[in-house]
Design a protein around this motif. Structure first.
Motif, short mmCIF file in Angstrom:
data_model
loop_
_atom_site.label_atom_id
_atom_site.label_comp_id
_atom_site.label_asym_id
_atom_site.label_seq_id
_atom_site.Cartn_x
_atom_site.Cartn_y
_atom_site.Cartn_z
N LEU A 5 0.83 -1.21 0.00
CA LEU A 5 0.00 0.00 0.00
C LEU A 5 0.86 1.25 0.00
O LEU A 5 0.62 2.20 -0.76
CB LEU A 5 -0.90 0.01 1.23
N GLU A 6 1.87 1.23 0.89
CA GLU A 6 2.77 2.39 0.98
C GLU A 6 3.47 2.66 -0.35
O GLU A 6 3.60 3.80 -0.80
CB GLU A 6 3.80 2.19 2.09
N ASP A 7 3.90 1.53 -0.96
CA ASP A 7 4.56 1.67 -2.26
C ASP A 7 3.65 2.34 -3.28
O ASP A 7 4.03 3.24 -4.03
CB ASP A 7 4.97 0.29 -2.80
N ASN A 8 2.37 1.85 -3.28
CA ASN A 8 1.39 2.42 -4.22
C ASN A 8 1.19 3.90 -3.99
O ASN A 8 1.13 4.71 -4.92
CB ASN A 8 0.03 1.73 -4.03
N GLU A 9 1.07 4.23 -2.68
CA GLU A 9 0.86 5.61 -2.28
C GLU A 9 2.01 6.49 -2.79
O GLU A 9 1.81 7.56 -3.36
CB GLU A 9 0.83 5.65 -0.74
#
Ligand code: ADP
Length: 357
Positions: A5-9
């Motif tokens: 998720l963090e990567d996507n963000e």
């Protein structure tokens, strides 16, 4: 999972940043583009609040630099323009007098960018309008100049084919056809010459010209115009040579000398001279003791079809184009026509040229 998720963000944020910098770069390009174009660009919203202007719009409409965020109507006090920008973009362009310079004409065009935003493009059409008016009056003048001799020719021809008219009258009209036909021919020749002068570039290498020869042959050509008692004195005080186009300089001599003869009473003296000036140039001068020209006309006599006295000049056989031709030719030879004249005393037309060895 949370790592993904963090990567996507992070990816989204980086993309947003790069989109924003792309947009900024595009806006900078657009701003630069609107600054370099000569047309004025004003972006307004539906409430006529200014969102952006370029420098041309500011100077054409008198808008202050800090007009952004303020009402367009607050600064531009042209009622017709304001109601035009309130309308929709389907309208025809609007012509209006510049609020900054009263003798300039501007044209505005309105475009709807989207539901919220409009663009007004403003340009100065003063020169364009002037050219259009000049073209219209030129065509009207040419038609008028041709119509008069044509009407005369038509009248003569009608009598010539009328079998009930006396035979000697019909025959005598044949001779009379010559004058109006000659007049139309001169007009067409002068028009062609003017067009050539305007469209042909000056040749890079000009010929070496002996003006004394050109003056002499111009004299031979116009001699027929001189009344019986008339006198034409040629003073060739210099053998200075100049660079030029022989046929064009020849038409300068012919036009100036024939004008001097035509605008002088029969028997008056004309003096043509070719001499060195104190500034080391060569001067062609044509002096007459004829009608002279009033001061208020002097600036205008080189305009096409401008005559001091329309009827009188036509009666003297002019086309109204002679001095316009002279002006053009001289400009192509880095020279300029100068005139000194007094009503009732006569005129002096002269022009100076660079001497070549
Ligand atoms: P035009 O064919 O009518 O003579 P030009 O262009 O040669 O036309 O001259 C323009 C006008 O300038 C003339 O109609 C005349 O009114 C005036 N003009 C030109 N030359 C002379 C002159 N030597 N003396 C007096 N008036 C002149």
């Amino acid at each position: 999972m949370s790592d993904i998720l963090e990567d996507n963000e992070l990816e989204k944020k980086t993309k947003k940043k790069s989109d924003q910098s792309k947009l900024k770069a595009r806006l900078r390009d657009l701003e630069f583009f609107t600054e370099v174009i000569p047309d004025g660009v004003v972006i307004i919203n539906n409430q006529l609040i200014v969102e952006a202007t370029n420098e041309s719009a500011q100077s054409l409409l008198g808008l202050p630099e800090d007009s952004t965020g303020k009402s367009f109507e607050e600064f531009v006090k042209v009622a017709r323009l304001n109601s035009y920008v309130r309308g929709d973009s389907q309208q025809e362009p609007l012509e209006f007098t510049s609020p900054v310079q009263k003798d300039s004409t501007l044209e505005a065009r309105l475009f709807n960018v989207d539901k919220e935003t409009k663009v007004v493009i403003v340009r100065d059409i003063t020169t364009l309008n002037r050219l259009l008016t000049m073209r219209q009056s030129f065509v009207a003048n040419v038609s008028h100049e041709l119509r008069t001799p044509l009407t005369v020719v038509k009248g003569y021809l009608e009598t010539m084919v009328d079998e009930s008219a006396p035979q000697d009258l019909r025959l005598s009209l044949i001779k009379k056809l010559k004058a109006p036909v000659n007049r139309m021919e001169s007009l067409v020749q002068d028009l062609l010459l003017l067009t050539q002068l305007e469209s042909n570039p000056v040749p890079p290498e000009m010929d070496k010209i002996d003006m004394t020869e050109l003056i002499q042959s111009a004299y031979n050509e116009v001699q027929g115009l001189l009344g019986e008692k008339g006198f034409l004195v040629i003073n060739n005080n210099s053998d200075a040579k100049i660079k030029g186009i022989s046929a064009e300089l020849s038409s300068v001599c012919i036009n100036l000398i024939s004008n001097a003869i035509r605008y002088s009473p029969d028997g008056a003296n004309i003096e043509v001279s070719w001499a060195k000036t104190e500034q080391g140039k060569a001067r062609l001068a044509v002096q007459d003791r004829g009608l002279g020209i009033a001061k208020e006309h002097l600036d205008r006599i080189t305009e096409r079809f401008y005559r001091v006295d329309m009827k009188d000049s036509r009666a003297r056989g002019g086309t109204g184009l002679g001095l316009a031709i002279v002006k053009h030719v001289l400009r192509r030879h880095n020279s300029e026509l100068q005139v000194k004249s007094r009503v009732g005393e006569g005129s002096l037309f002269f022009c100076d040229f660079e001497i070549v060895q």
